[in-house]
Write a protein that holds these residues in place. Structure first.
Motif, short mmCIF file in Angstrom:
data_model
loop_
_atom_site.label_atom_id
_atom_site.label_comp_id
_atom_site.label_asym_id
_atom_site.label_seq_id
_atom_site.Cartn_x
_atom_site.Cartn_y
_atom_site.Cartn_z
N PHE A 157 0.85 -1.19 0.00
CA PHE A 157 0.00 0.00 0.00
C PHE A 157 0.88 1.24 0.00
N LYS A 158 0.39 2.25 -0.68
CA LYS A 158 1.17 3.48 -0.87
C LYS A 158 0.68 4.56 0.09
N ARG A 159 1.63 5.19 0.79
CA ARG A 159 1.32 6.36 1.60
C ARG A 159 2.14 7.53 1.07
N LYS A 160 1.47 8.64 0.96
CA LYS A 160 2.09 9.80 0.32
C LYS A 160 1.73 11.06 1.10
N ILE A 161 2.74 11.85 1.47
CA ILE A 161 2.53 13.14 2.11
C ILE A 161 2.89 14.22 1.08
N THR A 162 1.93 15.05 0.75
CA THR A 162 2.15 16.05 -0.29
C THR A 162 2.50 17.43 0.27
N SER A 163 2.05 17.73 1.48
CA SER A 163 2.37 19.04 2.05
C SER A 163 2.29 18.99 3.57
N VAL A 164 3.00 19.94 4.18
CA VAL A 164 2.97 20.12 5.63
C VAL A 164 2.73 21.60 5.89
N THR A 165 1.69 21.89 6.67
CA THR A 165 1.34 23.28 6.98
C THR A 165 1.58 23.56 8.46
N VAL A 166 2.39 24.58 8.73
CA VAL A 166 2.64 25.01 10.11
C VAL A 166 1.91 26.33 10.31
N GLU A 167 1.08 26.39 11.34
CA GLU A 167 0.27 27.59 11.57
C GLU A 167 0.44 28.09 12.99
N LYS A 168 0.78 29.38 13.11
CA LYS A 168 0.86 30.06 14.40
C LYS A 168 -0.46 30.82 14.57
N LYS A 169 -1.42 30.16 15.23
CA LYS A 169 -2.74 30.75 15.43
C LYS A 169 -3.43 29.99 16.56
N GLU A 170 -4.12 30.71 17.41
CA GLU A 170 -4.78 30.06 18.54
C GLU A 170 -5.75 28.99 18.04
N THR A 171 -5.56 27.76 18.53
CA THR A 171 -6.36 26.62 18.10
C THR A 171 -6.87 25.87 19.32
N TYR A 172 -8.14 25.50 19.28
CA TYR A 172 -8.68 24.74 20.42
C TYR A 172 -8.43 23.25 20.18
N SER A 173 -7.65 22.65 21.09
CA SER A 173 -7.33 21.23 21.01
C SER A 173 -8.38 20.43 21.78
#
Length: 215
Positions: A92-108
């Motif tokens: 099976f193929k796994r592929k990561i096309t992009s990584v986004t880093v965001e500095k913004k308040e996020t509710y976890s």
């Protein structure tokens, strides 16, 4: 501005005093001098107050604009890195096309609190085996600069499907809330791992990307 206001008050008093003295014939000359001097000083005070107020407003506007700009820069800082990770082991193929880093308040929802940012992976999985693939990328582990995050956020992520039939492809996003992030450029690499299984098999198929440089 306060000096000009005080000067204006004294000028007004001098002007009134001059007007009063004008009613005494013997002292009309002094009254005329006081009236003229009071008038000139009063006009100068009014001009001084207007100029001072204008300068004060300009300073206030500059402070406000600076604060607004700094605030916006601190809140909205996002960078998306195009990557080309691909692994075709275990049928099976796994592929990561992009990584986004965001500095913004996020509710976890994992931590039950707001955190300063997040790291998002765009993931694509294709099942090339002859059995259904059970995969759990949202339960994977993400490593980055001086941090280790166990599991993505199920609510923020968009990768709900865990069973992929033979020949099918599924894609989505895995979102990892970050508890400490001063600026986006602090994240220069990531490493991602998760487990998958072929139907009716207890043998884990491990995905380990190793270090992926972000640039």
């Amino acid at each position: 501005m306060e000096i000009w206001i005080i000067a204006g008050i004294y000028a007004f008093l001098i002007f009134i005093a001059g007007i009063v003295i004008l009613f005494f014939p013997a002292k009309r000359k002094i009254g005329a001098i006081l009236t003229s001097a009071g008038m000139l000083l009063l006009v100068s005070s009014i001009i001084g107050v207007i100029v001072s107020f204008s300068h004060y407003q300009q300073v206030q506007n500059e402070v406000f604009n600076y604060s607004s700009t700094a605030s916006n820069q601190a809140v909205d800082e996002t960078k998306t890195y195009q990557v080309n990770y691909e692994d075709t082991a275990d049928n099976f193929k796994r592929k990561i096309t992009s990584v986004t880093v965001e500095k913004k308040e996020t509710y976890s929802t994992v931590e039950g609190k707001s955190v300063p940012g997040s790291i998002t992976l765009a993931l694509e999985i294709t099942n090339n085996a002859d059995k259904t693939l059970e995969t759990y990328p949202n339960q994977g582990q993400l490593e980055a600069n001086k941090m280790e995050i166990n599991g993505g956020d199920a609510v923020l992520s968009e990768f709900e499907k865990t069973e992929i039939e033979p020949g099918k492809t599924v894609e989505g996003k895995i979102v990892f809330p970050v508890e400490k992030l001063d600026k986006v450029s602090d994240i220069t690499w990531i490493s991602y791992s998760f487990l998958s299984y072929l139907k009716d098999s207890s043998t884990p198929l491990t995905t380990e990307t190793g270090k992926i440089e972000l640039k």
